[in-house]
Design a protein around this motif. Structure first.
Motif, PDB file in Angstrom:
ATOM      1  N   SER A  49      -3.461   1.729   2.243  1.00 14.63           N
ATOM      2  CA  SER A  49      -2.345   0.973   1.679  1.00 14.63           C
ATOM      3  C   SER A  49      -2.294   1.137   0.152  1.00 14.63           C
ATOM      4  O   SER A  49      -2.516   0.215  -0.604  1.00 14.63           O
ATOM      5  CB  SER A  49      -2.302  -0.472   2.159  1.00 14.63           C
ATOM      6  OG  SER A  49      -3.238  -1.293   1.670  1.00 14.63           O
ATOM      7  N   THR A  50      -2.028   2.377  -0.206  1.00 15.09           N
ATOM      8  CA  THR A  50      -1.897   2.746  -1.606  1.00 15.09           C
ATOM      9  C   THR A  50      -0.483   3.236  -1.865  1.00 15.09           C
ATOM     10  O   THR A  50      -0.033   4.190  -1.233  1.00 15.09           O
ATOM     11  CB  THR A  50      -2.898   3.862  -1.970  1.00 15.09           C
ATOM     12  OG1 THR A  50      -4.197   3.446  -1.604  1.00 15.09           O
ATOM     13  CG2 THR A  50      -2.851   4.168  -3.448  1.00 15.09           C
ATOM     14  N   SER A  57       4.438   1.101  -1.667  1.00 13.46           N
ATOM     15  CA  SER A  57       4.451   0.070  -2.712  1.00 13.46           C
ATOM     16  C   SER A  57       5.306  -1.106  -2.277  1.00 13.46           C
ATOM     17  O   SER A  57       4.926  -2.266  -2.426  1.00 13.46           O
ATOM     18  CB  SER A  57       5.014   0.630  -4.017  1.00 13.46           C
ATOM     19  OG  SER A  57       4.069   1.442  -4.640  1.00 13.46           O
ATOM     20  N   ILE A  97       3.523  -3.098   0.254  1.00 13.77           N
ATOM     21  CA  ILE A  97       2.449  -3.903  -0.328  1.00 13.77           C
ATOM     22  C   ILE A  97       3.027  -5.179  -0.946  1.00 13.77           C
ATOM     23  O   ILE A  97       2.489  -6.271  -0.776  1.00 13.77           O
ATOM     24  CB  ILE A  97       1.682  -3.087  -1.393  1.00 13.77           C
ATOM     25  CG1 ILE A  97       0.865  -1.990  -0.719  1.00 13.77           C
ATOM     26  CG2 ILE A  97       0.769  -3.996  -2.216  1.00 13.77           C
ATOM     27  CD1 ILE A  97       0.197  -1.034  -1.680  1.00 13.77           C
ATOM     28  N   ASP A 111       5.714  -6.434  -0.085  1.00 17.47           N
ATOM     29  CA  ASP A 111       6.367  -7.181   0.973  1.00 17.47           C
ATOM     30  C   ASP A 111       7.863  -7.378   0.723  1.00 17.47           C
ATOM     31  O   ASP A 111       8.412  -8.421   1.075  1.00 17.47           O
ATOM     32  CB  ASP A 111       5.706  -8.563   1.107  1.00 17.47           C
ATOM     33  CG  ASP A 111       5.365  -8.836   2.552  1.00 17.47           C
ATOM     34  OD1 ASP A 111       5.788  -8.036   3.396  1.00 17.47           O
ATOM     35  OD2 ASP A 111       4.691  -9.840   2.821  1.00 17.47           O
ATOM     36  N   SER A 160       3.637 -11.565  -4.029  1.00 19.31           N
ATOM     37  CA  SER A 160       4.532 -10.846  -3.128  1.00 19.31           C
ATOM     38  C   SER A 160       5.926 -11.461  -3.169  1.00 19.31           C
ATOM     39  O   SER A 160       6.162 -12.481  -3.807  1.00 19.31           O
ATOM     40  CB  SER A 160       3.989 -10.908  -1.705  1.00 19.31           C
ATOM     41  OG  SER A 160       4.323 -12.159  -1.153  1.00 19.31           O
ATOM     42  N   PHE A 217      -2.025 -11.928  -4.040  1.00 25.31           N
ATOM     43  CA  PHE A 217      -3.009 -11.030  -3.441  1.00 25.31           C
ATOM     44  C   PHE A 217      -3.549 -10.083  -4.522  1.00 25.31           C
ATOM     45  O   PHE A 217      -2.917  -9.857  -5.545  1.00 25.31           O
ATOM     46  CB  PHE A 217      -2.395 -10.233  -2.285  1.00 25.31           C
ATOM     47  CG  PHE A 217      -1.220  -9.397  -2.698  1.00 25.31           C
ATOM     48  CD1 PHE A 217       0.024  -9.973  -2.865  1.00 25.31           C
ATOM     49  CD2 PHE A 217      -1.364  -8.037  -2.937  1.00 25.31           C
ATOM     50  CE1 PHE A 217       1.114  -9.212  -3.260  1.00 25.31           C
ATOM     51  CE2 PHE A 217      -0.286  -7.272  -3.329  1.00 25.31           C
ATOM     52  CZ  PHE A 217       0.955  -7.867  -3.493  1.00 25.31           C
ATOM     53  N   VAL A 268      -4.749  -6.502  -6.118  1.00 23.02           N
ATOM     54  CA  VAL A 268      -4.505  -5.061  -6.046  1.00 23.02           C
ATOM     55  C   VAL A 268      -5.358  -4.356  -7.088  1.00 23.02           C
ATOM     56  O   VAL A 268      -5.789  -4.948  -8.067  1.00 23.02           O
ATOM     57  CB  VAL A 268      -3.027  -4.693  -6.328  1.00 23.02           C
ATOM     58  CG1 VAL A 268      -2.112  -5.270  -5.282  1.00 23.02           C
ATOM     59  CG2 VAL A 268      -2.618  -5.132  -7.713  1.00 23.02           C
ATOM     60  N   GLN A 307      -3.025  -0.241  -5.113  1.00 17.66           N
ATOM     61  CA  GLN A 307      -3.727  -0.365  -3.833  1.00 17.66           C
ATOM     62  C   GLN A 307      -3.994  -1.822  -3.516  1.00 17.66           C
ATOM     63  O   GLN A 307      -4.481  -2.566  -4.359  1.00 17.66           O
ATOM     64  CB  GLN A 307      -5.057   0.406  -3.902  1.00 17.66           C
ATOM     65  CG  GLN A 307      -5.748   0.465  -2.558  1.00 17.66           C
ATOM     66  CD  GLN A 307      -7.094   1.148  -2.638  1.00 17.66           C
ATOM     67  OE1 GLN A 307      -7.649   1.328  -3.718  1.00 17.66           O
ATOM     68  NE2 GLN A 307      -7.626   1.517  -1.487  1.00 17.66           N
ATOM     69  N   ASN A 308      -3.682  -2.181  -2.294  1.00 13.86           N
ATOM     70  CA  ASN A 308      -3.942  -3.542  -1.849  1.00 13.86           C
ATOM     71  C   ASN A 308      -5.432  -3.687  -1.541  1.00 13.86           C
ATOM     72  O   ASN A 308      -5.952  -3.059  -0.629  1.00 13.86           O
ATOM     73  CB  ASN A 308      -3.112  -3.816  -0.588  1.00 13.86           C
ATOM     74  CG  ASN A 308      -3.177  -5.263  -0.194  1.00 13.86           C
ATOM     75  OD1 ASN A 308      -4.053  -5.996  -0.653  1.00 13.86           O
ATOM     76  ND2 ASN A 308      -2.267  -5.682   0.643  1.00 13.86           N
ATOM     77  N   ASP A 313      -6.854  -6.838  -1.311  1.00 14.42           N
ATOM     78  CA  ASP A 313      -7.008  -8.275  -1.114  1.00 14.42           C
ATOM     79  C   ASP A 313      -8.195  -8.602  -0.210  1.00 14.42           C
ATOM     80  O   ASP A 313      -9.001  -9.468  -0.522  1.00 14.42           O
ATOM     81  CB  ASP A 313      -5.720  -8.851  -0.535  1.00 14.42           C
ATOM     82  CG  ASP A 313      -5.590 -10.329  -0.864  1.00 14.42           C
ATOM     83  OD1 ASP A 313      -5.890 -10.686  -2.011  1.00 14.42           O
ATOM     84  OD2 ASP A 313      -5.233 -11.110   0.028  1.00 14.42           O
TER      85      ASP A 313
END
Lengths: 485, 138
Positions: free
Chosen positions: A143-144, A162, A165, A167, A213, A219, A221, A243-244, A246
């Motif tokens: 998840s980048t 992105s 991520i 949302d 988000s 969250f 990153v 990158q997530n 979290d």
């Protein structure tokens, strides 16, 4: 019109081979270059059939034959990407198309088919597709996402990952002015600094930062950014990945939390061992010393004296064990539930229990709980904390001065505080500061009431519930204890 | 018994323990005289006074029994201060750390001081007491 010779040499230079097809006799002539490419084969059968069976890759045989016939009969445009087996036995990509005759279609005598070597670009295309595939899979899996900020035209670009991520909807276009809204407030400054430094001085950044988000969920990153330069070496944009992390970050924080808990428990265990070693053993060792002396003593009087000592030891031992119990009970009461408790009520309980001390010393206690009236806490702890700090304040009053104790609660930066100040004798923190909350430390001589355990227990209670306690003091002026719950 | 220790010093806040040791010293006639201080500061003040006034060195003890856990000034703090003045005191003084602590860290820390002859764990047997005094007197 160029002569065949000239044409040939030009085409060869561009690595282009061709066929000439006589439309009446259906005879096919290969250009010299074509012959060379396929290794000058000796052909006994029909040239077209030989091509189909021995040079063209089997995958294209059917289509090629049909289109070739249409080219000859109907003069239909011919354009194909095919693979040909060359003299080295390897297949290479060619684009195969007819040379359009301009105008007089009725007078057609010959058709020309060109073979253009497109192997390199075809391979590049595959490499790009392949790389793109890996990039996309990696981006999805880790998840980048990628992002770009055009700092000249003030535009933001996010790729699909992105957007995922953050949302937000797939077609969402973040506005340049709103870009800070996607970062948690407490990190705005860090983010602004990083952007500004990158935009103005080309300094890249790599941050672990909290984002917000589309649904207002915070969250963690990891965010990298690198400058993009134009030909004049001016920064025209910043690009990077997002990158997530979290889950990782939360795991890390949880881990740190567990570590802290273990560390405090460990230090309490050390304290416990310390008490046992220093204070229980001292009584038992006195007992054995007495026993030894009893054996040695000759007169009844000596023996009676020693027996009186046994009584003292028994009393001390009893005290030590009950203090030990105080400390251990901090651990067990941790299992108790926190409840909402009013400071006012806890205060009443405490004042009632020490009313005789307050009256005897004529102490004045001012309590202000308006700014923070109640907290969620273990009532016994709050009472014990208040009791310890108030009795301390009275016990260490400045001789000749009426003891005044000021107690207040308040909220600062979302944190809850209790402060207890007195006008007592104070303490030299330079000399005793680090021992203030240690066990069995009493600093004031000639104070028989000092047991040196109160502050140790207070600190343990505060910390057991995740708070901190600090002290400031001036000798002869007074002391202030500040508890952050 | 040969020679006797002239002056012994106990620095300890445990009254019962001090009383018992006093008894042992009397019964076994281990020392002529005895100094008793209930914390490090009281003892230090005494030594400093002797040093500053250059009074009779006979007032300095031959042997010190130092407890670790005491209010006001504990044994460790006393040791740190005592190092500074020891060389100015014109007498050989034997110092024992005596504590009920069996914590190995205390043991190690005490032995890291050169001026500490040994670390004795309470209770000290009578025989051990006698031996220590004999060694010091010799």
């Amino acid at each position: 019109m160029l002569s065949d010779l000239q044409l040939n040499s030009i085409l060869e230079d561009f690595d282009i081979a061709y066929w000439k097809i006589n439309l009446f006799s259906k005879e096919i002539t290969w250009s010299e270059h074509f012959n060379l490419l396929v290794g000058n084969p000796e052909i006994h059968e029909d040239r077209f059939e030989f091509f189909i069976n021995h040079i063209l890759h089997p995958d294209y045989r059917y289509d090629f034959r049909i289109h070739f016939e249409q080219l000859i009969k109907e003069n239909e445009a011919f354009s194909f990407e095919i693979k040909l087996k060359l003299e080295n036995g390897k297949y290479r990509w060619f684009e195969c198309k007819n040379l359009k005759n301009k105008g007089h279609s009725s007078l057609r005598e010959t058709a020309v088919l060109l073979f253009v070597n497109i192997h390199q670009s075809k391979r590049d295309q595959y490499t790009i597709e392949e790389n793109f595939f890996y990039y996309r899979e990696t981006a999805e899996m880790t998840s980048t996402g990628g992002w770009y900020i055009d700092t000249v035209h003030k535009n933001i670009y996010w790729d699909d990952v992105s957007r995922k991520i953050v949302d937000c909807p797939k077609d969402f276009q973040p506005a340049y002015e709103d870009r800070m809204n996607f970062y948690a407030k407490e990190h705005h400054n860090r983010m602004k600094n990083a952007f500004d430094k990158c935009e103005n001085y080309g300094i890249p950044f790599k941050l672990e930062i909290k984002m917000v988000s589309f649904q207002n969920r915070e969250f963690w990153v990891r965010l990298t950014g690198k400058p993009v330069y134009n030909e004049e070496q001016e920064v025209i944009g910043i690009r990077g990945v997002l990158q997530n992390i979290d889950d990782n970050k939360n795991n890390e924080l949880n881990l740190q939390n567990s570590l802290d808990i273990i560390a405090t428990q460990n230090s309490r265990l050390f304290n416990f061992a310390h008490i046992v070693s220093h204070h229980l053993r001292s009584h038992s060792s006195n007992l054995s010393l007495i026993v030894e002396l009893l054996r040695e003593s000759k007169t009844d009087r000596d023996k009676l004296d020693l027996l009186a000592n046994v009584e003292d030891v028994a009393g001390n031992l009893d005290n030590a064990i009950s203090r030990l119990n105080d400390i251990v009970s901090i651990q067990t009461s941790l299992k108790k539930e926190r409840v909402r408790i009013k400071f006012e009520e806890a205060m009443e309980v405490v004042l009632a229990s020490i009313s005789s001390l307050i009256n005897r010393e004529n102490a004045k206690i001012v309590a202000e709980f308006q700014d923070l009236k109640e907290i969620r806490y273990i009532p016994e702890y709050l009472e014990s904390i208040l009791l310890n700090l108030i009795t301390n304040a009275i016990r260490y009053r400045q001789p000749g001065r009426k003891p005044v104790i000021f107690i207040q609660t308040y909220v600062e930066n979302d944190k809850e505080y209790l402060e207890i100040s007195d006008n007592g004798m104070g303490i030299d923190l330079e000399e005793y500061g680090d021992k203030m909350f240690g066990m069995y430390k009493s600093f004031h001589q000639n104070n028989p009431e000092a047991k040196g355990i109160g502050l140790f227990i207070t600190k343990n209670q505060v910390e057991a519930l995740g708070g901190t306690i600090s002290v400031s003091s001036t000798v002869n002026i007074g002391t202030t204890f500040k508890i952050q719950f | 018994m040969g020679q006797k220790v002239e002056l012994a010093c106990i620095i300890d806040d445990d009254k019962i323990y001090v009383n018992l040791v006093k008894k042992i010293i009397e019964i076994k006639k281990l020392s002529e005289n005895l100094l008793i201080y209930k914390n490090g500061k009281e003892a230090l003040d005494y030594f400093k006074e002797i040093m500053e006034n250059a009074t009779d060195e006979n007032k300095l003890p031959d042997i010190i029994f130092l407890d670790l856990n005491m209010p006001v000034m504990d044994g460790w703090e006393f040791l740190n201060e005592f190092i500074k003045i020891k060389n100015k005191l014109n007498k050989k003084i034997t110092l024992y750390v005596v504590s009920s602590s069996i914590d190995p860290r205390d043991l190690e820390r005490a032995r890291s001081f050169n001026l500490v002859t040994d670390y004795l764990i309470k209770p000290i047997e009578l025989k051990k007491f006698e031996k220590i005094f004999e060694k010091t007197a010799a």
